[in-house]
Design a protein around this motif. Structure first.
Motif, PDB file in Angstrom:
ATOM      1  N   ALA A   1       0.842  -1.210   0.000  1.00 42.21           N
ATOM      2  CA  ALA A   1       0.000   0.000   0.000  1.00 42.21           C
ATOM      3  C   ALA A   1       0.872   1.253   0.000  1.00 42.21           C
ATOM      4  CB  ALA A   1      -0.926  -0.014   1.208  1.00 42.21           C
ATOM      5  N   VAL A   2       1.923   1.236   0.812  1.00 39.05           N
ATOM      6  CA  VAL A   2       2.830   2.397   0.868  1.00 39.05           C
ATOM      7  C   VAL A   2       3.513   2.578  -0.485  1.00 39.05           C
ATOM      8  CG1 VAL A   2       4.943   3.295   1.920  1.00 39.05           C
ATOM      9  CG2 VAL A   2       3.221   2.193   3.350  1.00 39.05           C
ATOM     10  N   ARG A   3       3.960   1.467  -1.042  1.00 36.86           N
ATOM     11  CA  ARG A   3       4.655   1.506  -2.337  1.00 36.86           C
ATOM     12  C   ARG A   3       3.729   2.039  -3.425  1.00 36.86           C
ATOM     13  NH1 ARG A   3       8.843  -3.222  -3.604  1.00 36.86           N
ATOM     14  NH2 ARG A   3       9.812  -2.214  -1.843  1.00 36.86           N
TER      15      ARG A   3
ATOM     16  N   PHE B   1       2.356  -0.928 -12.426  1.00 38.39           N
ATOM     17  CA  PHE B   1       1.225  -0.901 -13.362  1.00 38.39           C
ATOM     18  C   PHE B   1       0.006  -0.288 -12.674  1.00 38.39           C
ATOM     19  CE2 PHE B   1      -2.664  -2.840 -14.990  1.00 38.39           C
ATOM     20  CZ  PHE B   1      -2.533  -2.684 -16.353  1.00 38.39           C
ATOM     21  N   THR B   2      -0.257  -0.726 -11.456  1.00 34.15           N
ATOM     22  CA  THR B   2      -1.442  -0.243 -10.741  1.00 34.15           C
ATOM     23  C   THR B   2      -1.345   1.249 -10.453  1.00 34.15           C
ATOM     24  OG1 THR B   2      -1.570  -2.428  -9.720  1.00 34.15           O
ATOM     25  CG2 THR B   2      -2.957  -0.718  -8.781  1.00 34.15           C
ATOM     26  N   SER B   3      -0.156   1.713 -10.073  1.00 36.48           N
ATOM     27  CA  SER B   3      -0.020   3.146  -9.776  1.00 36.48           C
ATOM     28  C   SER B   3      -0.221   3.973 -11.044  1.00 36.48           C
ATOM     29  CB  SER B   3       1.333   3.457  -9.112  1.00 36.48           C
ATOM     30  OG  SER B   3       2.392   3.126  -9.956  1.00 36.48           O
ATOM     31  N   ARG B   4       0.250   3.455 -12.173  1.00 32.54           N
ATOM     32  CA  ARG B   4       0.038   4.178 -13.443  1.00 32.54           C
ATOM     33  C   ARG B   4      -1.439   4.138 -13.835  1.00 32.54           C
ATOM     34  NH1 ARG B   4       4.234   6.380 -14.758  1.00 32.54           N
ATOM     35  NH2 ARG B   4       6.324   5.523 -14.644  1.00 32.54           N
ATOM     36  N   LEU B   5      -2.080   3.009 -13.587  1.00 34.06           N
ATOM     37  CA  LEU B   5      -3.500   2.890 -13.924  1.00 34.06           C
ATOM     38  C   LEU B   5      -4.337   3.849 -13.064  1.00 34.06           C
ATOM     39  CD1 LEU B   5      -5.759   1.510 -15.511  1.00 34.06           C
ATOM     40  CD2 LEU B   5      -5.816  -0.272 -13.769  1.00 34.06           C
ATOM     41  N   LEU B   6      -3.960   4.000 -11.802  1.00 30.35           N
ATOM     42  CA  LEU B   6      -4.708   4.918 -10.934  1.00 30.35           C
ATOM     43  C   LEU B   6      -4.594   6.363 -11.443  1.00 30.35           C
ATOM     44  CD1 LEU B   6      -3.934   3.436  -7.391  1.00 30.35           C
ATOM     45  CD2 LEU B   6      -6.113   3.407  -8.620  1.00 30.35           C
TER      46      LEU B   6
ATOM     47  N   PHE C   1      14.777  10.186  -4.644  1.00 34.36           N
ATOM     48  CA  PHE C   1      15.303   9.336  -3.566  1.00 34.36           C
ATOM     49  C   PHE C   1      14.166   8.587  -2.866  1.00 34.36           C
ATOM     50  CE2 PHE C   1      19.298  11.426  -4.142  1.00 34.36           C
ATOM     51  CZ  PHE C   1      20.227  10.557  -3.621  1.00 34.36           C
ATOM     52  N   ARG C   2      13.051   9.291  -2.649  1.00 33.63           N
ATOM     53  CA  ARG C   2      11.906   8.664  -1.970  1.00 33.63           C
ATOM     54  C   ARG C   2      11.389   7.470  -2.792  1.00 33.63           C
ATOM     55  NH1 ARG C   2       9.277   6.487   1.221  1.00 33.63           N
ATOM     56  NH2 ARG C   2       7.159   6.912   1.881  1.00 33.63           N
ATOM     57  N   LEU C   3      11.278   7.669  -4.101  1.00 31.23           N
ATOM     58  CA  LEU C   3      10.746   6.615  -4.970  1.00 31.23           C
ATOM     59  C   LEU C   3      11.689   5.411  -5.040  1.00 31.23           C
ATOM     60  CD1 LEU C   3       8.507   5.751  -6.952  1.00 31.23           C
ATOM     61  CD2 LEU C   3       9.756   6.924  -8.759  1.00 31.23           C
ATOM     62  N   PHE C   4      12.966   5.684  -5.298  1.00 35.00           N
ATOM     63  CA  PHE C   4      13.913   4.567  -5.410  1.00 35.00           C
ATOM     64  C   PHE C   4      14.167   3.924  -4.040  1.00 35.00           C
ATOM     65  CE2 PHE C   4      14.626   6.328  -9.592  1.00 35.00           C
ATOM     66  CZ  PHE C   4      14.842   5.191 -10.357  1.00 35.00           C
ATOM     67  N   GLY C   5      14.108   4.744  -2.976  1.00 38.28           N
ATOM     68  CA  GLY C   5      14.245   4.195  -1.625  1.00 38.28           C
ATOM     69  C   GLY C   5      13.132   3.203  -1.339  1.00 38.28           C
ATOM     70  N   GLU C   6      11.925   3.531  -1.789  1.00 34.25           N
ATOM     71  CA  GLU C   6      10.782   2.628  -1.623  1.00 34.25           C
ATOM     72  C   GLU C   6      11.038   1.329  -2.385  1.00 34.25           C
ATOM     73  OE1 GLU C   6       8.198   3.400   0.424  1.00 34.25           O
ATOM     74  OE2 GLU C   6       7.611   1.309   0.048  1.00 34.25           O
ATOM     75  N   ALA C   7      11.603   1.458  -3.577  1.00 34.18           N
ATOM     76  CA  ALA C   7      11.912   0.258  -4.370  1.00 34.18           C
ATOM     77  C   ALA C   7      12.924  -0.634  -3.642  1.00 34.18           C
ATOM     78  CB  ALA C   7      12.455   0.658  -5.739  1.00 34.18           C
TER      79      ALA C   7
ATOM     80  N   ASP D   1      13.201   2.625   4.746  1.00 35.52           N
ATOM     81  CA  ASP D   1      12.205   3.500   5.363  1.00 35.52           C
ATOM     82  C   ASP D   1      12.602   4.969   5.149  1.00 35.52           C
ATOM     83  OD1 ASP D   1      14.077   4.215   7.319  1.00 35.52           O
ATOM     84  OD2 ASP D   1      13.461   2.577   8.632  1.00 35.52           O
ATOM     85  N   ARG D   2      11.677   5.858   5.503  1.00 35.49           N
ATOM     86  CA  ARG D   2      11.875   7.290   5.222  1.00 35.49           C
ATOM     87  C   ARG D   2      13.169   7.832   5.826  1.00 35.49           C
ATOM     88  NH1 ARG D   2       8.156  11.155   3.824  1.00 35.49           N
ATOM     89  NH2 ARG D   2       6.178  10.402   3.019  1.00 35.49           N
TER      90      ARG D   2
END
Lengths: 246, 259
Positions: free
Chosen positions: A5-7, A103-108, B128-134, B138-139
């Protein structure tokens, strides 16, 4: 579950920021619907009423224009979302971001664009003809927008460049809009496979204040579910390979 | 991570795949010791590009390429233009599937691609936030890594800038920082210093030395390797295979390849 969900939230937030920071994107969503709907209505209004027409030519033109713009814009957005970001998405996937979540985030984001386009399109249509059931009409326009968003994402996953993808999408949307408009009566089963075949009938019912046919609603939802599964599967399998025909 | 198939032995090294009875006991012990140090191994990697359309032609790029990268080692991979360096790199990180061979890794892999594969309209912070999530960070960990790398590479004044508003050099720094932010065990860099000014080039090597001291392995792919003394080993990619040219220097790439 929580981490997915966070992702998803982070992915959607990034996708929306990317989209909204290009002012032309937003401008097109607001400006194109009135231009297209008015043009379609005026052009068709010049035609004589044919035997196969269920309404006045001008009204039919506005209806067709509304459906065309509500489908084509989200379709293009879906296409560009997948093709333009393909390389960066590939890296993000290598870093651990699951492709189905991507895919889901792009679809949203496509859903958000579809809702906006549907609202603007319906508002413009309402200035030209009475819409008996605006809530259902809006829902159906947003629905066809998401359908074409999925078509755009599917085309984007398969084709390597924006140019080819846009041409395919324009051709498909044009043929689909024409064949589902009711102007041409045909028994071809192929026409039933076009994305707008069932929703077009439902939208006309909503504008005319008729009850929606249950069978057509079920067929539309079934079509959407199948298209979602196909787009997700193809995107997950081939998007990172530069498109099937790359 | 797709394509990278970790086969980790109990001691943390890569699992031994040799069949029983193919080497003497003392040889096996020496090999085991060496194996425990190996953090990335590619064996018999082959790759050909062909069109899915019937009219296209097939180009064989890699043909049985082998490489081992050990912990704390700085490895250079040199090759002429079009020799398949970037293809090899993509296969090593899992961005591309090989037609033949295996790739094994016993730790986290960082990848800095030749082109800046970033999202143009996101700011550095958002990137950084996006790739960190990948990476599953954590934040707080993301913020720590971002501030540390921004300070080390010198882009701390641009954290709120969109990527497409940065200079080429700064984009390349962010590109590198994204590969480093999760503290990888192996860092794979494809032409990393393209666009760097002299100060950034020196900072890059300071950072590499620091990583090496911490036990991080660094593999650098380039068409041109300057200052060969900075590398523990140098491989040359030619005719689809890799050859260790640490002692003799590059033949295929010529004098221009390794200096």
């Amino acid at each position: 579950m929580m981490s997915t969900a966070v992702r998803l939230r982070v992915g959607l937030s990034a996708t929306l920021r990317e989209f909204l920071r290009e002012p032309l994107n937003v401008a097109l969503l607001v400006v194109l619907p009135p231009v297209v709907i008015t043009s379609y209505g005026s052009m068709m209004g010049a035609f004589p009423r044919l035997h196969s027409m269920d309404a006045a030519p001008g009204t039919l033109g506005a209806l067709n224009g509304t459906l065309f713009v509500a489908t084509f814009l989200p379709g293009v957005i879906g296409l560009f979302q997948v093709i333009s970001a393909r390389s960066a998405d590939e890296r993000l996937a290598v870093c651990g971001f699951q492709r189905p979540v991507m895919f889901t985030s792009r679809l949203l984001a496509v859903v958000a664009a579809s809702v906006l386009t549907a609202a603007v399109s319906l508002a413009v249509l309402a200035t030209r003809t009475d819409v008996a059931d605006p809530a259902v009409g809006f829902t159906l326009l947003a629905f066809v927008g998401v359908l074409y968003g999925l078509v755009g994402m599917l085309v984007g996953a398969v084709l390597p460049r924006e140019l080819e993808g846009s041409l395919v999408l324009i051709f498909l949307a044009d043929v689909d809009e024409l064949m589902s408009s009711g102007l041409f009566r045909t028994d071809s089963v192929l026409v039933e496979l076009l994305p707008m075949h069932y929703p077009h009938e439902l939208f006309q019912s909503a504008v005319g204040g008729e009850t929606l046919a249950t069978g057509t609603v079920v067929a539309s939802l079934g079509y959407a579910a199948a298209l979602f599964a196909l787009a997700l599967g193809v995107y997950t399998l081939v998007a990172g390979e530069g498109g099937v025909l790359g | 991570m797709p394509n990278i198939r970790p086969e980790v032995a109990a001691d943390g090294g890569i699992a031994d795949e040799r069949p029983d009875g193919t080497s003497r006991p003392e040889e096996t012990a020496r090999n085991d010791e060496a194996d425990s140090d190996v953090v990335l191994r590619a064996t018999g990697v082959g790759k050909a590009y062909g069109s899915r359309l019937p009219v296209g032609r097939t180009v064989e790029v890699l043909n049985g390429a082998d490489i081992e990268v050990r912990a704390g080692e700085v490895v250079g991979i040199v090759g002429a233009n079009g020799s398949g360096k970037s293809t090899l790199m993509k296969i090593l990180v899992g961005a591309l599937e090989a037609d033949a061979g295996t790739v094994e890794s016993s730790g986290r892999v960082g990848w800095c691609p030749q082109e800046e594969l970033l999202y143009d309209r996101l700011t550095i912070r958002e990137t950084f936030r996006l790739f960190g999530e990948a990476y599953g960070m954590d934040r707080e960990a993301v913020a720590d890594a971002r501030d540390r790398l921004a300070d080390q590479l010198g882009f701390e004044d641009f954290l709120g800038y969109r990527v497409d508003h940065l200079s080429g050099g700064n984009r390349q720094k962010v590109n590198l920082a994204v590969a480093l932010m999760h503290d990888p065990d192996v860092l794979l860099l494809d032409e990393p210093y393209t666009g760097f000014d002299w100060d950034t080039y020196l900072s890059f090597w300071e950072l590499t030395e620091e990583l090496k001291k911490r036990g991080t392995s660094v593999a650098i792919i380039s068409h041109l390797i300057n200052e060969r003394e900075r590398f523990d080993r140098i491989f040359e990619l030619a005719d689809g295979t890799l050859e260790d040219v640490t002692e003799e220097g590059s033949t295929q790439a010529g004098d221009a390849g390794v200096r």
